[in-house]
Write an enzyme that holds these catalytic residues in place. Structure first.
Site, PDB file in Angstrom:
ATOM      1  N   ASP A  16       0.826  -1.198   0.000  1.00  0.00           N
ATOM      2  CA  ASP A  16       0.000   0.000   0.000  1.00  0.00           C
ATOM      3  C   ASP A  16       0.865   1.255   0.000  1.00  0.00           C
ATOM      4  O   ASP A  16       1.718   1.429   0.878  1.00  0.00           O
ATOM      5  CB  ASP A  16      -0.922   0.017   1.224  1.00  0.00           C
ATOM      6  CG  ASP A  16      -2.009  -1.033   1.145  1.00  0.00           C
ATOM      7  OD1 ASP A  16      -2.247  -1.555   0.044  1.00  0.00           O
ATOM      8  OD2 ASP A  16      -2.621  -1.335   2.192  1.00  0.00           O
ATOM      9  N   LYS A  29      -0.397  17.669 -14.090  1.00  0.00           N
ATOM     10  CA  LYS A  29       0.486  16.892 -13.228  1.00  0.00           C
ATOM     11  C   LYS A  29       0.188  17.233 -11.767  1.00  0.00           C
ATOM     12  O   LYS A  29       0.194  18.395 -11.374  1.00  0.00           O
ATOM     13  CB  LYS A  29       1.951  17.204 -13.546  1.00  0.00           C
ATOM     14  CG  LYS A  29       2.940  16.355 -12.759  1.00  0.00           C
ATOM     15  CD  LYS A  29       4.372  16.682 -13.129  1.00  0.00           C
ATOM     16  CE  LYS A  29       4.699  16.180 -14.517  1.00  0.00           C
ATOM     17  NZ  LYS A  29       6.142  16.385 -14.838  1.00  0.00           N
ATOM     18  N   ARG A  31       1.279  17.220  -8.024  1.00  0.00           N
ATOM     19  CA  ARG A  31       2.469  17.143  -7.188  1.00  0.00           C
ATOM     20  C   ARG A  31       2.102  16.482  -5.859  1.00  0.00           C
ATOM     21  O   ARG A  31       1.281  17.010  -5.103  1.00  0.00           O
ATOM     22  CB  ARG A  31       3.046  18.535  -6.932  1.00  0.00           C
ATOM     23  CG  ARG A  31       3.419  19.285  -8.209  1.00  0.00           C
ATOM     24  CD  ARG A  31       4.640  18.695  -8.863  1.00  0.00           C
ATOM     25  NE  ARG A  31       5.006  19.440 -10.076  1.00  0.00           N
ATOM     26  CZ  ARG A  31       6.028  19.125 -10.851  1.00  0.00           C
ATOM     27  NH1 ARG A  31       6.786  18.073 -10.554  1.00  0.00           N
ATOM     28  NH2 ARG A  31       6.301  19.834 -11.942  1.00  0.00           N
ATOM     29  N   GLY A  41      -3.479  -5.784   3.081  1.00  0.00           N
ATOM     30  CA  GLY A  41      -4.194  -7.040   2.833  1.00  0.00           C
ATOM     31  C   GLY A  41      -4.868  -7.466   4.113  1.00  0.00           C
ATOM     32  O   GLY A  41      -4.339  -7.257   5.208  1.00  0.00           O
ATOM     33  N   GLY A  42      -6.057  -8.068   3.986  1.00  0.00           N
ATOM     34  CA  GLY A  42      -6.886  -8.370   5.150  1.00  0.00           C
ATOM     35  C   GLY A  42      -6.180  -9.022   6.315  1.00  0.00           C
ATOM     36  O   GLY A  42      -6.118  -8.486   7.418  1.00  0.00           O
ATOM     37  N   ILE A  44      -3.016  -9.630   6.896  1.00  0.00           N
ATOM     38  CA  ILE A  44      -1.832  -8.907   7.364  1.00  0.00           C
ATOM     39  C   ILE A  44      -2.247  -7.789   8.310  1.00  0.00           C
ATOM     40  O   ILE A  44      -1.664  -7.606   9.385  1.00  0.00           O
ATOM     41  CB  ILE A  44      -1.028  -8.354   6.169  1.00  0.00           C
ATOM     42  CG1 ILE A  44      -0.355  -9.512   5.428  1.00  0.00           C
ATOM     43  CG2 ILE A  44       0.006  -7.332   6.622  1.00  0.00           C
ATOM     44  CD1 ILE A  44       0.324  -9.108   4.131  1.00  0.00           C
ATOM     45  N   ASN A  45      -3.276  -7.038   7.927  1.00  0.00           N
ATOM     46  CA  ASN A  45      -3.762  -5.974   8.805  1.00  0.00           C
ATOM     47  C   ASN A  45      -4.313  -6.523  10.115  1.00  0.00           C
ATOM     48  O   ASN A  45      -4.161  -5.909  11.172  1.00  0.00           O
ATOM     49  CB  ASN A  45      -4.841  -5.153   8.094  1.00  0.00           C
ATOM     50  CG  ASN A  45      -4.265  -4.200   7.068  1.00  0.00           C
ATOM     51  OD1 ASN A  45      -3.119  -3.778   7.177  1.00  0.00           O
ATOM     52  ND2 ASN A  45      -5.057  -3.867   6.064  1.00  0.00           N
ATOM     53  N   GLU A 190     -24.332  -6.837   2.777  1.00  0.00           N
ATOM     54  CA  GLU A 190     -23.857  -8.197   2.496  1.00  0.00           C
ATOM     55  C   GLU A 190     -24.728  -9.231   3.200  1.00  0.00           C
ATOM     56  O   GLU A 190     -25.007 -10.294   2.641  1.00  0.00           O
ATOM     57  CB  GLU A 190     -22.402  -8.332   2.939  1.00  0.00           C
ATOM     58  CG  GLU A 190     -21.431  -7.545   2.072  1.00  0.00           C
ATOM     59  CD  GLU A 190     -20.060  -7.405   2.696  1.00  0.00           C
ATOM     60  OE1 GLU A 190     -19.918  -7.733   3.890  1.00  0.00           O
ATOM     61  OE2 GLU A 190     -19.129  -6.965   1.993  1.00  0.00           O
ATOM     62  N   ASP A 256     -10.490  -4.377   9.002  1.00  0.00           N
ATOM     63  CA  ASP A 256      -9.466  -5.327   9.442  1.00  0.00           C
ATOM     64  C   ASP A 256      -9.106  -5.094  10.910  1.00  0.00           C
ATOM     65  O   ASP A 256      -8.862  -6.038  11.665  1.00  0.00           O
ATOM     66  CB  ASP A 256      -8.204  -5.195   8.578  1.00  0.00           C
ATOM     67  CG  ASP A 256      -8.477  -5.516   7.117  1.00  0.00           C
ATOM     68  OD1 ASP A 256      -9.347  -6.359   6.852  1.00  0.00           O
ATOM     69  OD2 ASP A 256      -7.808  -4.917   6.255  1.00  0.00           O
TER      70      ASP A 256
END
Length: 309
Positions: A16, A29, A31, A41-42, A44-45, A190, A256
């Site tokens: 990330d 552009k 800056r 990642g799920g 890992i967090n 969900e 997470d």
């Protein structure tokens, strides 16, 4: 593998990158400030959250290419116990940018590269050798993986008596519920899909969760309500915990962090009410920080003590 109370699995981790910029203008552009890199990642967090709370876990994740090497270095700096599954394809990268002129956050997520058959077989093999109380399966599936892959992992872990906790969505979650797991964490939208309705109102959440529990889909259903808090439902208990009001800066890693707080609390033999309280506190505290930094433990503990009064 050494016996551990908690194991997390991230088959689709990410490197990330986060930054700040002053104003978003098309075709000009932009800056940006010096980027910050975090292991994402799920699972890992979740492991990072558990470590922040003073707990320990074994973090299993895939890693490929130079982005994977950087991911491994970041996890090593976090001092997380880990087991790496090397992949031929590179680990994906995600990008988070904060516009200081509008206080708006932009999140760009990329799909995970395909895993080869020998790599997916290695994942199943490692899970089959685990000696743990909890296995947290979290995050999205890589491109090309069958939607029942998490279901295969859950079956393998359950055969060893491991309590499986799943934080994913869509068809992968639908499939894993056919096997039945220990805990899931859908949001209210969900949950509606899981029981086959278009939408759910707040008063209908408990019955919907109980329906899944009675079918054997999950022993505990935690329904995330975002800034409003969360609901935990088990066969014998119901707890609605309101989220403390805070100055929100980022939602990255909040879900997470919530899972990490709940799994840590379970490993500490907390009551289910304390489990959901800790989850809500961790998730809320994560929104107080910019980028992908998760939460500050002092914020979590302050909220948790206030919540118990």
């Amino acid at each position: 593998m050494n016996s551990k109370t908690i194991v997390t699995l991230t088959i689709n981790p990410s490197l990330d990158k986060s930054t700040h910029f002053a104003k978003l203008v098309a075709e000009q552009k932009i800056r940006c400030e010096k980027p910050r890199y975090d292991a994402g990642g799920g699972g890992i967090n979740v492991s990072k959250a558990i470590a922040k709370l003073g707990g320990s876990s074994t973090c299993i994740f895939t890693s490929g290419g130079s982005s994977g090497e950087m991911l491994e270095d970041l996890i090593e700096k976090e001092k997380l116990e880990s087991s790496v599954i090397k992949t031929k394809n590179w680990t994906r990268e995600n990008f988070i940018a904060f516009d200081t002129s509008t206080q708006s956050q932009y999140r760009f997520g990329f799909p995970g590269n395909e895993l080869y058959n020998d790599e997916t077989a290695k994942i199943i093999e490692i899970v089959s050798t685990l000696n743990a109380e909890y296995l947290v399966i979290s995050g999205s599936l890589n491109e090309g993986l069958p939607t029942n892959f998490y279901q295969k992992i859950a079956k393998t872990a359950k055969a060893s008596g491991i309590k499986v906790i799943v934080d994913t969505s869509g068809e992968p979650l639908q499939k894993v519920l056919e096997t039945g797991v220990y805990m899931i964490k859908p949001n209210i939208g969900e949950l509606a899909k899981l029981i086959g309705v278009e939408r759910l109102e707040f008063p209908e959440v408990e019955k919907a969760a109980k329906d899944l529990i009675e079918k054997g889909s999950s022993k505990i259903v935690v329904v995330s309500l975002g800034a409003d808090g969360a609901i935990l439902v088990s066969k014998d208990e119901y707890h609605f915990i309101k989220a403390p009001k805070v100055d929100k800066k980022s939602t990255v890693g909040a879900g997470d962090s919530m899972v990490g707080g709940m799994v840590w609390a379970l490993s500490q033999n907390k009551t289910l009410k304390e489990v959901i309280q800790m989850g809500v506190c961790c998730g809320t505290a994560a929104t107080m920080n910019e980028g992908t930094q998760l939460f500050k433990v002092e914020d979590v503990m302050r909220m948790f003590e206030e919540m118990k009064r």
